[in-house]
Design an enzyme around this catalytic site. Structure first.
Site, PDB file in Angstrom:
ATOM      1  N   CYS A  86     -11.450   3.638 -20.433  1.00 53.53           N
ATOM      2  CA  CYS A  86     -11.611   4.586 -19.331  1.00 53.53           C
ATOM      3  C   CYS A  86     -11.355   3.928 -17.979  1.00 53.53           C
ATOM      4  CB  CYS A  86     -12.980   5.240 -19.361  1.00 53.53           C
ATOM      5  SG  CYS A  86     -14.327   4.074 -19.191  1.00 53.53           S
ATOM      6  N   GLU A 143     -17.260  -3.899 -20.368  1.00 54.70           N
ATOM      7  CA  GLU A 143     -16.673  -4.288 -19.073  1.00 54.70           C
ATOM      8  C   GLU A 143     -17.151  -5.657 -18.628  1.00 54.70           C
ATOM      9  OE1 GLU A 143     -17.417  -1.007 -16.381  1.00 54.70           O
ATOM     10  OE2 GLU A 143     -19.438  -0.713 -17.131  1.00 54.70           O
ATOM     11  N   ASP A 148     -13.726  -3.120 -14.247  1.00 53.85           N
ATOM     12  CA  ASP A 148     -14.723  -4.181 -14.154  1.00 53.85           C
ATOM     13  C   ASP A 148     -14.388  -5.343 -15.077  1.00 53.85           C
ATOM     14  OD1 ASP A 148     -16.720  -3.712 -12.202  1.00 53.85           O
ATOM     15  OD2 ASP A 148     -17.317  -1.937 -13.324  1.00 53.85           O
ATOM     16  N   HIS A 157       0.825  -1.200   0.000  1.00 57.71           N
ATOM     17  CA  HIS A 157       0.000   0.000   0.000  1.00 57.71           C
ATOM     18  C   HIS A 157       0.868   1.263   0.000  1.00 57.71           C
ATOM     19  CE1 HIS A 157      -3.387   2.521   0.874  1.00 57.71           C
ATOM     20  NE2 HIS A 157      -2.648   3.099   1.787  1.00 57.71           N
TER      21      HIS A 157
HETATM   22  C1  PEP Z   1     -14.319   0.437 -15.159  1.00 56.19           C
HETATM   23  O1  PEP Z   1     -15.010  -0.490 -14.754  1.00 56.19           O
HETATM   24  O2  PEP Z   1     -13.171   0.286 -15.640  1.00 56.19           O
HETATM   25  C2  PEP Z   1     -14.832   1.818 -15.103  1.00 56.19           C
HETATM   26  C3  PEP Z   1     -14.178   2.812 -15.673  1.00 56.19           C
HETATM   27  O3  PEP Z   1     -15.979   2.035 -14.404  1.00 56.19           O
HETATM   28  P1  PEP Z   1     -16.030   2.136 -12.802  1.00 56.19           P
HETATM   29  O4  PEP Z   1     -14.616   2.142 -12.331  1.00 56.19           O
HETATM   30  O5  PEP Z   1     -16.763   3.392 -12.527  1.00 56.19           O
HETATM   31  O6  PEP Z   1     -16.793   0.909 -12.475  1.00 56.19           O
HETATM   32 MG    MG Z   2     -17.106  -0.166 -14.321  1.00 55.56          MG
END
Ligand code: PEP
Ligand code: MG
Length: 820
Positions: free
Chosen positions: A758, A687, A711, A451
């Protein structure tokens, strides 16, 4: 010089709209073997980010730089639309000149074209001619000197007294993109700006005029300025030209290489965990001593105290999670969700309750049970699991503090910046530290995935881990040097060493500063491909911060922020106000709004969501939106209304099936028609593994894909992204995840759709390189990563990143990929 042949000219064409016109013009270039069909889609994509209407009834559609590989040979086509085609509002086009240019062979043609622009009569003639030869003759005849065609001043009398000579450095001369960049800069100054190239002189604030110069690559140009701010204008423009006018990656300045430090003093060797050099007094980290009684008389009372302490600790962790998430992003905050899970561990609670039953106080019993388990975990062979002992102790202390009779030796807060030395730092320890008072961190224990290492990297603090117990015996307040690149701590540096370390620090600061200063330059690779770098945000104020940090738009707005921590859902108007505040802050840059992604793992009292056994596999994301039109429709209405205030796209989260996408699109379309709103692009997050496998079918109904690697990784590897002992293994760089992304990009490309990423992987330097190599067009990341990722992408060639991605796909583990 390129050849314009009859085969590349189509007369008397008709099109209902711009898209059809571009498809007709593009198909000529496909038929003539100049480009692959995918480049037509690239031309259409470019229209979404730039206006290719040149003026006077002429448009020059061309594709995105990243798709240049789809061009077989540079060529242009000219399509005549005698009835005109509506291009953008108020712009009617009669001649569509489609360009597929690998480099600068088309510059002279552009120069001729801009001559025509000044001449409405010629445009009208070419828009009606029934002779392709007329068009060929007018666009390809070599023109004489500037005085004949430019209409611009051309003799020495047109020069200004102040000037500077520079050579073009971009890969393709002064064509539309770099000329636009030049004009943008020139317009920031009041002075008149002119540019001379051989015998032609152009108005530096006019794109058309600049294009007429026909200056090709490495051409020498004279920039001239006259007016109150002439010196500043010349300086800015010359610097921009030297840096390639946004058309090529700037060669990294010398400071871009991390400095290396070789010192004479004795070193304590540890593991490099976070780069950079720190110089400062050493301070040992102390925790307060928690005192608890061994025994207690009233077991029932102690049981209640235990339950209350656990409940309070959970509340604290939830608050800490939200606070850290807002400050440093969801990935950093996930650890506190994991801590909450420890508190639900029935083994731990049962063991404590048994000890209380045997006559011990709640505090003593809890400490005993936690220590036993931490010891077991620490003795495991797996290094990653071993590190979870720290987390267990951390959450154990949190509860223990609540059960304490007294807290002794509460540590004094740090008043001057120090190099902090500790056995190890827990997540709660680091959350309490003031980062402005920490020059560097050195821990005796821990590894590169601990961490401490992760937090230090995210805060940009140089750090060493695993330095061994020797560091715990160094004198308090002694001046030392910490080198986060080699993993060495120097406890007794000499003057020479200090001088060298200070020099290295300057170089580091220069590196960071160079990245920061260059944050507005696009991420164009050394071989000329552009990767869009945009931001993930979760709040209204962040849109402005993102732009200030160099983001080229917002690739993911997590709209959940509007729905959490409140007693009723946000109204349509409240949402509209929030979204349109963001479009205002973005001032024309694109905003992708993800519709509500929430589920049974979140406490949202007004939703009355049933507790789910497996919330991550339950009614979350688009499933919840489809089930709750009382939430979905007002949100869509607010988004469509906000789309009238700036370029907005809609993105649906957690799409797993084609049916879900179709159902969501149907509702969106109903809402749009209800409002009489304009069409906006609708994309989906990839995802879920099924979405990858169905990507060819989903691409029919989606305008773009954005891969949520957070995800996707958890669902591909079947590892909970917030799990205490699995979260670190759930590495998005695992080849299984990379292969999924590769499949997604291939399916999207075949369907003419673009793919962004993303998830956290986009902001990880190694991840970003591999994603670019896999063909991802847009990387969306947390704001602090933007400048560094852009700078790294600019220092690479796409060809190298493609080779890296290929090797990564062939690896067997995430560790192997990281070792590449
Ligand atoms: C992801 O799952 O990569 C994503 C960008 O969405 P979140 O992190 O908001 O689930
Ligand atoms: Mg997500």
């Amino acid at each position: 010089m390129i050849h314009l042949t009859q085969g590349n000219i189509r007369l008397n064409a008709q099109a209902r709209d711009k898209t059809e016109a571009i498809r007709i013009a593009g198909s000529l270039l496909v038929d003539s073997g100049n480009m692959q069909p995918g480049y037509v889609d690239s031309m259409l994509l470019r229209e979404k980010v730039a206006n290719t209407y040149l003026g006077n009834g002429i448009a020059i559609p061309h594709g995105l730089p990243k798709d240049r590989e789809l061009i077989i040979q540079t060529g242009i086509s000219v399509t005549q639309f005698p009835d005109g085609v509506q291009w953008n509002q108020g712009e009617t086009v009669y001649l569509v000149v489609a360009i597929a240019a690998r480099s600068d062979e088309h510059i002279e043609l552009l120069a001729n074209l801009t001559d025509v622009l000044d001449d409405p009569e010629t445009v009208q003639r070419l828009a009606r001619t029934s002779e392709p030869a007329d068009i060929i003759e007018r666009l390809t005849q070599p023109r004489d000197g500037g005085s004949v065609n430019t209409g611009a001043p051309a003799d020495a009398a047109d020069d200004f007294a102040k000037w500077v000579d520079v050579s073009l450095t971009g890969p393709a001369g002064l064509h539309a993109r770099p000329a636009t960049a030049f004009v943008d800069i020139a317009k920031r100054f009041q002075s008149e700006v002119r540019v001379r190239h051989i015998s032609k002189v152009a108005n530096g604030k006019s794109l058309v005029s600049l294009l007429k110069l026909g200056a090709d690559k490495q051409a020498s140009i004279r920039i001239m300025a006259r007016g109150v701010d002439e010196d500043a204008a010349l300086e800015a423009l010359a610097a921009a030209v030297r840096h390639g006018l946004e058309d090529e990656a700037e060669a990294p300045p010398a400071g871009f290489a991390a400095p290396t430090l070789t010192l004479q003093a004795r070193a304590i060797a540890g593991i490099a965990a976070s780069p950079g050099v720190a110089i400062g007094p050493l301070r040992h980290f102390r925790r307060e001593r928690i005192v608890v009684a061994v025994t207690a008389n009233d077991a029932a009372h102690e049981q209640t105290r235990l339950q209350q302490a656990i409940a309070t600790a959970k509340l604290q962790l939830r608050e800490l999670h939200d606070e850290v998430k807002a400050r440093s992003g969801g990935a950093r905050a996930a650890i506190f969700r994991a801590h909450e899970e420890f508190l639900d561990d029935p083994d731990l609670v049962d063991a404590t309750q048994r000890l209380i039953g045997a006559g011990h106080s709640a505090g003593w019993a809890w400490r005993q049970s936690v220590d036993e388990r931490a010891l077991e975990v620490a003795s495991l062979d797996d290094a990653l699991l071993k590190e979870r002992a720290v987390d267990l102790q951390d959450v154990g202390r949190r509860v223990l503090r609540l059960l304490a009779d007294t807290l002794e030796e509460e540590p004094a807060s740090i008043a001057v910046p120090v190099i902090l030395v500790a056995e190890d730092l827990s997540p709660s320890d680091t959350a309490r530290l003031d980062p402005t008072m920490i020059l560097g961190i050195c821990t005796a224990g821990g590894g590169p995935t601990s961490h401490t290492a992760i937090i230090a990297r995210s805060l940009d603090i140089p750090a060493i881990v695993g330095a061994g117990p020797a560091v715990l015996h160094q004198a308090e307040d002694s001046l030392c040097i910490l080198d986060g690149d080699t993993g060495n701590l120097y406890p007794e540096p000499g003057d020479g060493d200090l001088a060298l370390a200070r020099q290295a620090q300057h170089e580091w600061q220069a590196l960071r500063e160079a990245e920061r200063l260059a944050c507005y330059q696009p991420a164009i690779t050394t071989d000329g491909y552009r990767i869009e770098v945009v931001a993930n945000i979760g709040g209204a104020a962040e849109a402005e911060q993102a732009v200030a940090a160099g983001a080229e738009g917002i690739g993911l707005l997590r709209s959940e922020f509007l729905f959490l921590q409140r007693a009723e859902p946000p109204s349509e108007d409240e949402q509209f106000i929030a979204y349109s505040a963001m479009t205002r802050a973005l001032n024309g840059l694109p905003l992708i709004i993800r519709t509500l992604d929430i589920g049974g793992d979140k406490e949202v009292p007004y939703l009355s969501l049933p507790a789910e056994e497996n919330p991550f596999l339950g009614v979350r994301g688009i499933r919840l939106c489809l089930a709750r039109s009382d939430l979905f429709r007002p949100q869509l209405r607010a988004i469509y209304r906000a789309a009238a205030t700036g370029p907005v796209k809609i993105m649906f989260p957690m799409i797993a099936t084609v049916e879900e996408l179709r159902a969501a699109r149907t509702i969106a379309e109903e809402v749009r028609v209800e409002l009489g709103a304009a069409v906006v692009d609708i994309g989906i997050m990839i995802e879920v593994p099924s979405a990858v496998l169905m990507a060819p079918e989903l691409a029919v109904h989606a305008d773009f894909f954005s891969v949520g690697t957070n995800d996707l990784t958890q669902y591909v590897l079947a590892m909970d992204r917030g799990h205490p002992s699995l979260a670190r293994q759930a590495d998005a760089l695992h080849p299984a995840v990379l292969r999924m992304i590769d499949m997604t990009v291939k399916a999207a490309t075949a369907a003419g759709r673009w793919v962004g990423v993303c998830g956290g992987m986009a902001g990880d330097p190694k991840g970003a390189m591999i994603l670019a190599g896999l063909g991802v067009a847009e990387l969306s990341m947390s704001i602090p990563s933007i400048a560094a990722i852009k700078s790294r992408l600019r220092a690479q060639s796409l060809a190298d990143m493609q080779a890296l991605a290929k090797r990564a796909l062939a690896c067997q583990s995430a560790a192997e990929v990281r070792a590449l």
